[in-house]
Design an enzyme around this catalytic site. Structure first.
Site, PDB file in Angstrom:
ATOM      1  N   CYS A 122       8.054   4.812  -0.953  1.00 16.85           N
ATOM      2  CA  CYS A 122       6.681   4.785  -0.431  1.00 16.85           C
ATOM      3  C   CYS A 122       5.732   3.959  -1.299  1.00 16.85           C
ATOM      4  CB  CYS A 122       6.164   6.205  -0.257  1.00 16.85           C
ATOM      5  SG  CYS A 122       7.117   7.096   0.971  1.00 16.85           S
ATOM      6  N   HIS A 263      -1.337   5.733   0.664  1.00 12.56           N
ATOM      7  CA  HIS A 263      -0.090   5.926   1.402  1.00 12.56           C
ATOM      8  C   HIS A 263      -0.259   7.143   2.313  1.00 12.56           C
ATOM      9  CE1 HIS A 263       4.044   6.528   2.393  1.00 12.56           C
ATOM     10  NE2 HIS A 263       4.135   7.647   1.701  1.00 12.56           N
ATOM     11  N   ASN A 293       4.552   8.891   8.595  1.00 19.71           N
ATOM     12  CA  ASN A 293       4.848   8.216   7.329  1.00 19.71           C
ATOM     13  C   ASN A 293       5.849   7.085   7.603  1.00 19.71           C
ATOM     14  OD1 ASN A 293       5.664   7.410   4.801  1.00 19.71           O
ATOM     15  ND2 ASN A 293       6.076   9.477   4.029  1.00 19.71           N
TER      16      ASN A 293
END
Ligand code: COA
Length: 338
Positions: A122, A263, A293
């Site tokens: 990520c 994020h 995500n």
């Protein structure tokens, strides 16, 4: 033998264009209710996610990265042949090798480029962004394409309710170029890795530690495995620590920022960081409700949302932040120059 050394360059780097892509197919919380024992209320309250986009079978990371790259280059009005390097941040490469960067290079026709993939889960977009910026700041290159792209649906177990609700597919590409007179561009970054957290979020099999076998397939080891609470606790702590350290080093307060682009893993993680930084809510970019995500894709996708909403404009002071598998931690301070 005497060497003629080039003078040391002092170039600043900036993001000069942004292109993003999500596949058209939508997987909603209602769809997931039919697949696993979950419900819209639980997912929305615990994560902030309402829907995510998923590729059709056969569409790979290089395909969605290519779409984002083409949009990025078209917006800047340049040919792919002008790109000098391509960096792809991804945890779902089309295959172990060749790199996704090579596949994207061929698909867009970037005939003069070299490149490689970055594995930082990520945090892959901010890490790739810094590498691309350093290639420009060193004077080595003037046009570097940095892409964050993931087809998470390829490594998600859609029988595991604790992970399948979280992830989606998406890609974003930015072009890095030298700043013009008076521009600031990328200012500073704070990156950390902590491999003691490796087993908290990982794909157990398919690498050299546990090569693919009938047994690994039977044990569903080619999917994302996560200790959600361990990741959550680490993310809340480190996203705040890294952003605070970066801001302090630059003499900046959270209230000085025009835009916080984190994020998108969990809305609660984002809001706890924003509260710690005392960032007004309208300056915090959240689009997890629409995309889930997308791992390396989240930050450029959120940049795009911010631009579309009119909340990210030329000259804005921007903070990026990420925490991901590894663990990896990233925070970036920049001025938006598009
Ligand atoms: C995954 C996450 C949303 C889970 O939320 P949580 O509040 O920690 O929930 P828990 O794992 O403690 O589970 C609470 C309960 O909900 C249940 N549950 C888990 N997933 C569920 C789902 N999709 N639907 C309904 N119930 C669910 C659990 O089984 C558990 O039930 P129990 O209390 O009867 O045992 C959260 O831990 C998280 O966001 N972690 C970070 C994930 C992340 O950011 N990953 C990417 C990093 S880049």
């Amino acid at each position: 033998m005497s060497l003629t050394l080039k003078p040391r360059q002092s170039v600043r780097a900036k993001i000069s264009s942004l292109g993003t892509y999500v596949p058209p197919r939508v997987l909603s919380n209602a769809d997931l209710e039919k697949m696993v024992d979950t419900n819209d209320q639980w997912i929305t309250e615990r994560t902030g996610i309402r829907e995510r986009h998923i590729v059709e079978k056969g569409v790979a990371t290089s395909d969605i990265a290519t779409e984002a790259a083409k949009i990025c280059l078209a917006k800047r009005g340049i040919e792919a042949s002008e790109v000098e390097a391509i960096i792809v941040g991804t945890v779902t490469p089309d295959m172990s090798f060749p790199s996704t960067a090579c596949l994207v290079q061929n698909k867009i026709g970037a005939t003069g480029a070299w490149g490689f993939d970055v594995s930082a889960a990520c945090s892959a977009f901010p890490y790739s962004l810094q590498i691309g910026a350093k290639l420009v700041e060193s004077g080595a290159h003037k046009k570097v394409l940095v892409i964050g792209a993931d087809v998470m649906s390829a490594i998600i177990d859609y029988t595991d309710r604790s992970t399948c609700i979280l992830f989606g597919d998406g890609a974003g590409a930015v072009l890095i170029e030298p700043c013009e007179e008076g521009e600031i561009g990328l200012v500073d970054f704070w990156h950390e890795i902590d491999g003691s957290g490796a087993a908290s979020l990982y794909m157990p099999a398919g690498g050299s530690a546990l090569p693919a076998s009938h047994e690994t397939v039977d044990k569903r080891q080619h999917y994302v495995h996560q200790d959600g609470q361990a990741v959550y606790k680490f993310a809340v702590r480190k996203m705040a620590e890294a952003t605070e350290a970066l801001l302090e080093r630059n003499g900046i307060k959270g209230t000085d920022l025009d835009c916080f682009i984190p994020h998108q893993a969990n809305k609660r993680i984002i809001m706890s960081t924003a509260e710690r930084l005392k960032m007004p809510e309208d300056r915090v970019i959240i689009n997890i409700d629409r995309y889930g995500n997308t791992t390396a894709g989240t930050i450029p996708l959120a940049m795009n949302t911010a631009v579309e909403d009119g909340r990210l404009k030329k000259g804005d002071l921007v903070l990026l932040a990420s925490v991901g598998a590894g663990f990896t931690v990233g925070a970036t301070l920049l001025r938006w120059e598009i």
